[in-house]
Design a protein around this motif. Structure first.
Motif: not given
Length: 167
Positions: A50-74
Protein backbone atom coordinates in the motif's frame (compact mmCIF):
# COMPACT_ATOMS: atom_id res chain seq x y z
CA UNK A 1 42.87 -10.00 9.40
CA UNK A 2 39.73 -10.68 7.36
CA UNK A 3 37.58 -10.48 10.47
CA UNK A 4 39.06 -7.09 11.39
CA UNK A 5 38.48 -5.81 7.87
CA UNK A 6 34.89 -7.09 7.94
CA UNK A 7 34.24 -5.32 11.26
CA UNK A 8 35.85 -2.11 10.01
CA UNK A 9 33.67 -2.13 6.88
CA UNK A 10 30.57 -2.82 8.97
CA UNK A 11 31.38 0.17 11.19
CA UNK A 12 31.90 2.42 8.17
CA UNK A 13 28.59 1.33 6.65
CA UNK A 14 26.75 1.85 9.94
CA UNK A 15 28.35 5.29 10.29
CA UNK A 16 27.27 6.35 6.79
CA UNK A 17 23.71 5.08 7.30
CA UNK A 18 23.40 6.75 10.70
CA UNK A 19 24.67 10.04 9.29
CA UNK A 20 22.11 9.89 6.46
CA UNK A 21 19.30 9.29 8.97
CA UNK A 22 20.55 12.12 11.20
CA UNK A 23 20.73 14.47 8.19
CA UNK A 24 17.11 13.76 7.20
CA UNK A 25 15.97 14.18 10.82
CA UNK A 26 17.60 17.62 10.84
CA UNK A 27 15.62 18.63 7.73
CA UNK A 28 12.38 17.40 9.33
CA UNK A 29 12.98 19.16 12.65
CA UNK A 30 14.44 22.44 11.35
CA UNK A 31 13.10 22.68 7.80
CA UNK A 32 10.41 24.99 6.49
CA UNK A 33 6.99 23.49 5.71
CA UNK A 34 6.13 23.74 2.01
CA UNK A 35 3.06 22.33 0.27
CA UNK A 36 3.43 21.10 -3.31
CA UNK A 37 0.32 20.55 -5.37
CA UNK A 38 -0.05 17.00 -6.61
CA UNK A 39 -0.75 16.27 -10.26
CA UNK A 40 -2.71 13.12 -11.18
CA UNK A 41 -1.06 10.15 -9.54
CA UNK A 42 -1.21 6.40 -9.05
CA UNK A 43 -3.26 5.82 -5.88
CA UNK A 44 -2.03 2.31 -5.14
CA UNK A 45 0.22 -0.52 -6.23
CA UNK A 46 -0.89 -4.04 -5.46
CA UNK A 47 2.51 -5.52 -6.30
CA UNK A 48 4.52 -3.41 -3.84
CA UNK A 49 2.05 -2.99 -1.00
CA UNK A 50 0.00 0.00 0.00
CA UNK A 51 1.52 3.24 -1.19
CA UNK A 52 0.80 6.21 -3.41
CA UNK A 53 3.05 7.27 -6.29
CA UNK A 54 3.31 11.05 -6.15
CA UNK A 55 3.56 13.37 -9.11
CA UNK A 56 4.16 16.98 -8.14
CA UNK A 57 2.79 19.79 -10.30
CA UNK A 58 6.13 21.54 -9.76
CA UNK A 59 7.86 18.72 -11.66
CA UNK A 60 5.72 19.41 -14.73
CA UNK A 61 6.40 23.15 -14.52
CA UNK A 62 10.15 22.45 -14.31
CA UNK A 63 10.04 19.95 -17.17
CA UNK A 64 8.55 22.60 -19.47
CA UNK A 65 11.38 25.06 -18.64
CA UNK A 66 14.33 22.66 -18.86
CA UNK A 67 15.88 21.85 -22.21
CA UNK A 68 18.79 19.63 -21.08
CA UNK A 69 18.11 15.90 -20.86
CA UNK A 70 20.15 15.52 -17.69
CA UNK A 71 20.43 18.29 -15.11
CA UNK A 72 20.54 18.73 -11.34
CA UNK A 73 19.57 22.09 -9.94
CA UNK A 74 17.61 24.25 -7.57
CA UNK A 75 14.21 25.80 -8.20
CA UNK A 76 13.03 28.97 -6.48
CA UNK A 77 9.42 28.62 -5.36
CA UNK A 78 7.17 31.36 -4.01
CA UNK A 79 4.87 30.43 -1.14
CA UNK A 80 1.40 31.88 -0.82
CA UNK A 81 -0.25 32.62 2.56
CA UNK A 82 -1.17 28.95 3.02
CA UNK A 83 2.37 27.73 2.26
CA UNK A 84 1.55 26.38 -1.21
CA UNK A 85 4.54 26.67 -3.55
CA UNK A 86 4.53 27.87 -7.15
CA UNK A 87 7.57 27.82 -9.42
CA UNK A 88 9.15 31.25 -9.70
CA UNK A 89 12.44 30.59 -11.49
CA UNK A 90 15.53 28.42 -11.67
CA UNK A 91 18.07 29.42 -9.04
CA UNK A 92 21.23 31.21 -10.14
CA UNK A 93 24.12 31.08 -7.64
CA UNK A 94 24.26 34.23 -5.56
CA UNK A 95 20.74 35.45 -6.34
CA UNK A 96 18.74 36.59 -3.31
CA UNK A 97 15.53 35.03 -2.04
CA UNK A 98 12.58 36.90 -0.58
CA UNK A 99 11.13 35.81 2.78
CA UNK A 100 8.22 34.06 1.03
CA UNK A 101 10.54 32.01 -1.22
CA UNK A 102 12.38 28.74 -0.77
CA UNK A 103 14.81 26.57 -2.73
CA UNK A 104 13.86 23.06 -3.82
CA UNK A 105 16.45 20.65 -5.20
CA UNK A 106 15.47 18.74 -8.36
CA UNK A 107 16.99 16.21 -10.74
CA UNK A 108 16.02 15.71 -14.39
CA UNK A 109 16.88 12.54 -16.28
CA UNK A 110 15.38 12.24 -19.73
CA UNK A 111 11.82 13.53 -19.42
CA UNK A 112 11.49 12.66 -15.72
CA UNK A 113 11.91 15.40 -13.09
CA UNK A 114 12.27 14.18 -9.51
CA UNK A 115 11.72 16.24 -6.39
CA UNK A 116 12.45 14.38 -3.18
CA UNK A 117 10.20 11.48 -2.26
CA UNK A 118 8.10 10.12 -5.09
CA UNK A 119 6.16 7.59 -2.98
CA UNK A 120 4.09 7.79 0.19
CA UNK A 121 3.71 4.47 2.04
CA UNK A 122 0.89 3.75 4.48
CA UNK A 123 -0.56 0.84 6.43
CA UNK A 124 -2.64 -1.77 4.67
CA UNK A 125 -6.30 -0.84 4.49
CA UNK A 126 -5.78 2.92 4.80
CA UNK A 127 -5.89 3.83 1.11
CA UNK A 128 -9.25 5.61 1.52
CA UNK A 129 -7.71 8.00 4.06
CA UNK A 130 -5.01 9.17 1.64
CA UNK A 131 -6.84 9.01 -1.71
CA UNK A 132 -8.21 12.60 -1.43
CA UNK A 133 -4.65 14.00 -1.23
CA UNK A 134 -4.13 17.22 -3.19
CA UNK A 135 -0.86 18.41 -1.63
CA UNK A 136 2.39 16.84 -0.53
CA UNK A 137 3.67 18.28 2.75
CA UNK A 138 7.44 18.67 2.63
CA UNK A 139 10.05 20.00 5.00
CA UNK A 140 12.62 22.03 3.09
CA UNK A 141 16.13 22.87 4.31
CA UNK A 142 17.88 26.12 3.38
CA UNK A 143 20.01 24.24 0.80
CA UNK A 144 16.91 22.90 -1.01
CA UNK A 145 16.96 19.38 0.44
CA UNK A 146 13.39 18.09 0.92
CA UNK A 147 11.74 15.41 3.03
CA UNK A 148 8.13 14.32 2.49
CA UNK A 149 6.38 14.30 5.89
CA UNK A 150 2.72 13.88 4.94
CA UNK A 151 -0.18 14.49 2.60
CA UNK A 152 -2.92 17.12 2.78
CA UNK A 153 -6.42 17.42 1.33
CA UNK A 154 -7.91 20.19 -0.84
CA UNK A 155 -8.42 22.39 2.25
CA UNK A 156 -4.74 21.81 3.14
CA UNK A 157 -5.67 19.77 6.23
CA UNK A 158 -3.33 16.89 7.15
CA UNK A 159 -4.49 13.41 6.16
CA UNK A 160 -3.85 11.01 9.04
CA UNK A 161 -5.44 7.81 10.27
CA UNK A 162 -7.74 8.09 13.28
CA UNK A 163 -6.06 7.36 16.61
CA UNK A 164 -6.49 3.81 17.81
CA UNK A 165 -8.48 3.39 21.03
CA UNK A 166 -5.88 0.86 22.25
CA UNK A 167 -3.08 3.46 22.35
Amino acid sequence: MRTKLLWAMALVILGVVNYAVWDKEQVVSKGRTVLLELAPRDPRSLMQGDFMMLNYGLAGALRSRLTDRSVDGLAVVTLNEQGVAQLDRLYQAGSALQTNQALIRFRKRGEVVRIGAESFFFQEGQAAIYSPAKYGELKVAADGEVVLVGLRDAQRLPLRPAESKNQ
